[in-house]
Design a protein around this motif. Structure first.
Motif, PDB file in Angstrom:
ATOM      1  N   GLY A 292      49.740  38.824  40.341  1.00  0.00           N
ATOM      2  CA  GLY A 292      49.081  39.051  42.128  1.00  0.00           C
ATOM      3  C   GLY A 292      48.229  40.657  41.546  1.00  0.00           C
ATOM      4  O   GLY A 292      47.000  41.415  41.304  1.00  0.00           O
ATOM      5  N   ALA A 293      49.145  41.863  41.592  1.00  0.00           N
ATOM      6  CA  ALA A 293      48.951  42.989  41.987  1.00  0.00           C
ATOM      7  C   ALA A 293      48.304  43.098  40.725  1.00  0.00           C
ATOM      8  O   ALA A 293      47.195  44.310  40.737  1.00  0.00           O
ATOM      9  N   HIS A 294      48.932  42.655  39.128  1.00  0.00           N
ATOM     10  CA  HIS A 294      47.832  43.244  38.285  1.00  0.00           C
ATOM     11  C   HIS A 294      46.833  42.980  38.383  1.00  0.00           C
ATOM     12  O   HIS A 294      46.267  43.545  38.131  1.00  0.00           O
ATOM     13  N   TYR A 295      46.474  41.771  38.750  1.00  0.00           N
ATOM     14  CA  TYR A 295      44.997  41.341  37.974  1.00  0.00           C
ATOM     15  C   TYR A 295      44.359  42.049  39.241  1.00  0.00           C
ATOM     16  O   TYR A 295      42.815  42.619  39.882  1.00  0.00           O
ATOM     17  N   ALA A 296      45.066  42.647  40.915  1.00  0.00           N
ATOM     18  CA  ALA A 296      44.368  42.897  41.725  1.00  0.00           C
ATOM     19  C   ALA A 296      43.825  44.328  42.079  1.00  0.00           C
ATOM     20  O   ALA A 296      42.786  44.542  41.320  1.00  0.00           O
ATOM     21  N   ASN A 297      44.591  44.617  40.614  1.00  0.00           N
ATOM     22  CA  ASN A 297      43.813  46.090  39.781  1.00  0.00           C
ATOM     23  C   ASN A 297      43.388  46.414  38.859  1.00  0.00           C
ATOM     24  O   ASN A 297      42.827  47.457  38.850  1.00  0.00           O
ATOM     25  N   SER A 298      43.038  44.925  38.440  1.00  0.00           N
ATOM     26  CA  SER A 298      42.072  45.321  36.853  1.00  0.00           C
ATOM     27  C   SER A 298      40.790  44.748  37.575  1.00  0.00           C
ATOM     28  O   SER A 298      40.224  44.225  38.762  1.00  0.00           O
ATOM     29  N   SER A 299      39.659  44.543  36.669  1.00  0.00           N
ATOM     30  CA  SER A 299      38.765  43.209  37.480  1.00  0.00           C
ATOM     31  C   SER A 299      38.426  41.983  36.911  1.00  0.00           C
ATOM     32  O   SER A 299      37.834  41.082  37.313  1.00  0.00           O
ATOM     33  N   ASP A 300      40.380  41.175  36.420  1.00  0.00           N
ATOM     34  CA  ASP A 300      39.889  39.615  37.293  1.00  0.00           C
ATOM     35  C   ASP A 300      40.548  38.846  38.187  1.00  0.00           C
ATOM     36  O   ASP A 300      41.684  38.557  39.084  1.00  0.00           O
TER      37      ASP A 300
END
Length: 558
Positions: free
Chosen positions: A520-528
């Motif tokens: 969740g954190a990874h995608y929250a910090n990306s554009s997805d």
């Protein structure tokens, strides 16, 4: 004068008959594995009939059966100087050449033995075939060829069929061996060894009930035939190994039958060594230590006794005695006689010596032990199976560095029954031992490789994916972070597929919270952001009070 000549002739006939009878007794003793008895008879024959080469050949053969090649060589060379049947001793020397991997010299000796064979005589041929079977470097196909040649000369020769059966048995052709043994026994029902080998083939096929029945038939025929009790001992050992619920019952029977075998053969050093080998198989190390000490009283020179003392003392926790015995064994034994298990026990003994009062290890001595374990697995990869339990004990004692080194040896055999678990624990140990400040930079890379191997062998082992993710997260490069992401996602996917009951288990629930937080954190910090929302909502279904998920979802929707 006529009476004197008649008396001389009569004495000669009696002497020849007595010699033949004594030699037959010696052969029967050899067949019954009563080697001390056979040697006693044959030494008497050598003394009373020094011109007959047969006496020397069979005496030398007994020495070869007891792995006393030097004594055998001396006897065979003396036999060559006799007047009658001297050339038989070339066969014994030929077998020694085969043992030493001198095939051309062996063939030359066999040719000398065969040079004077009469057209219808097969004795020498069968003894040559037997040499090819009994050698430390056997050539079963050559033995088959020679035994068949003997049968072309005499197709009713029971001994020829027995030798042929032994050759096929060694060549792992059970069907042909079975047929040859049956023919041997049908032609001569006194050949109990042929009937026993038929039952042994049944045992090897794991038809244990039928094998025991067949062996008991031999006991009924001759209850004093020792080798059948050894076969019964081995049958019950393998039967117990294949049925763990009955192991204790069957191993007790096996040890009882082996004691019976010993009582009917002899308590010579050679017999005691056969007993010791079985005690190792049965893991009866208390009895092994007693047996080894008894052997030491009889023979203080034979290094093999030191092997048994070393093994038994280690298993019984007498590490100082084990170290002393094994060190002396390696100092005395011929290098070609060293087996993989010797290196295993040398390594284990060094590790035992390396353990300090506080439970940690002296790393220098421990490393010496690892070197020996590597030699053991290199020589016989099956030894790797035995390292798992030792490594797990170190792991449970939180001696992660030492456990890792042990598992690195264990995974050298990809066919090991513990290969999956050895890789798992190697990865665990490397991961838990890792220290940012002191550990080698490639330690986490090795851990990653170990978990990858577990995944390759068993793709649905979720914890391998979880720890692969943790390792790559700790490596901390952009590339490794992506590997961690993929591993966490796979972990979630596997658990989703296994259902709610599996996901609800405490460790799995904890792992899911960790994985979904990372993803969740990874995608929250990306554009997805869609994937971020999806994973964080999943996280809240598992952990409704999760503040990070709630706050991040609120921020994403703002």
């Amino acid at each position: 004068m006529k009476n004197a000549k008649f008396l001389s002739l009569l004495l000669s006939v009696f002497s020849t008959a007595a010699f033949a009878q004594d030699l037959e007794q010696a052969k029967k003793a050899i067949d019954a594995e009563q080697y001390d008895k056979a040697k006693k008879i044959l030494k008497g024959l050598v003394k009373s009939n020094p011109d007959n080469g047969k006496n020397f050949f069979y005496l030398g053969d007994v020495y070869l059966r007891e792995s006393e090649a030097d004594s055998a060589t001396i006897v065979f060379n003396k036999g060559l100087a006799t007047k009658d049947k001297a050339t038989l001793n070339f066969i014994g020397l030929g077998q020694i050449d085969l043992d030493g991997k001198r095939a051309a010299a062996a063939q030359a000796n066999f040719d000398k033995a065969a040079a004077g064979i009469k057209k219808k005589d097969v004795d020498e041929l069968l003894l040559i075939a037997r040499a090819y079977i009994n050698s430390e470097n056997p050539d079963y196909k050559k033995a088959i060829e020679i035994a068949k040649k003997a049968l072309l000369i005499d197709d009713k020769n029971a001994q020829a069929y027995l030798v042929l059966g032994n050759a096929y048995y060694g060549d792992k052709d059970s069907n042909e061996a079975y047929s040859a043994y049956r023919n041997a026994y049908d032609l001569d029902s006194s050949l109990l060894s042929a009937k026993m080998k038929v039952a042994s083939i049944t045992k090897n096929a794991k038809a244990f009930t039928e094998a025991v029945k067949s062996f008991n038939e031999i006991v009924a025929i001759n209850p004093n035939y020792g080798p059948v009790y050894r076969e019964l001992a081995e049958t019950y050992y393998f039967w117990g190994a294949s049925e763990p619920a009955k192991y204790e019952e069957y191993i007790k029977k096996a040890l009882g039958y082996y004691e019976k075998y010993m009582s009917l053969t002899d308590y010579s050093v050679a017999s005691r060594m056969r007993h010791a080998d079985f005690l190792i198989l049965a893991k009866d190390y208390k009895a092994l230590e007693i047996e080894a000490n008894e052997m030491k009283k009889l023979d203080k020179v034979n290094p093999r006794i030191l092997r048994y003392l070393g093994y038994a003392a280690y298993e019984n926790g007498n590490y100082a005695e084990s170290s002393k015995a094994i060190a002396e064994f390696f100092a005395k034994v011929e290098p070609k006689r060293i087996i993989a298990r010797d290196y295993l026990y040398l390594g284990l003994t060094k590790m035992a010596e390396a353990k300090k009062a506080d439970g940690t290890y002296d790393e220098k001595i421990f490393s010496e032990g690892v070197v020996e374990l590597n030699k053991a697995v290199d020589k016989d990869p099956v030894i790797a199976n035995e390292l798992n339990a030792i490594g797990q004990k170190m792991f449970k004692d939180k001696l992660y560095k030492n456990a890792a080194r042990l598992f690195e040896v264990a995974i050298k055999n990809p066919k090991s029954k513990n290969y999956l678990y050895d890789n798992f624990y190697l990865g665990y140990a490397l991961y838990f031992d890792y220290d940012d400040k002191t550990s080698p930079k490639d330690q986490l890379t090795k851990a990653d490789a170990a978990f990858s191997k577990v995944i390759e062998v068993s793709p649905t082992t979720q914890d391998a994916h979880l720890f692969k993710a943790r390792v790559n997260d700790q490596i901390g490069t952009p590339e490794s972070k992506l590997v961690a992401l993929a591993s966490y996602e796979q972990y979630v996917k596997i658990l989703d597929g296994k259902g709610d009951a599996e996901k609800a288990k405490p460790n799995n629930k904890k792992g899911l919270i960790e994985a979904l937080t990372f993803v969740g954190a990874h995608y929250a910090n990306s554009s997805d952001k869609a994937k971020a929302v999806e994973n964080l909502q999943k996280l809240l279904t598992i952990d409704p009070a999760n503040e990070y998920a709630s706050k991040t979802l609120k921020a994403l929707k703002a």
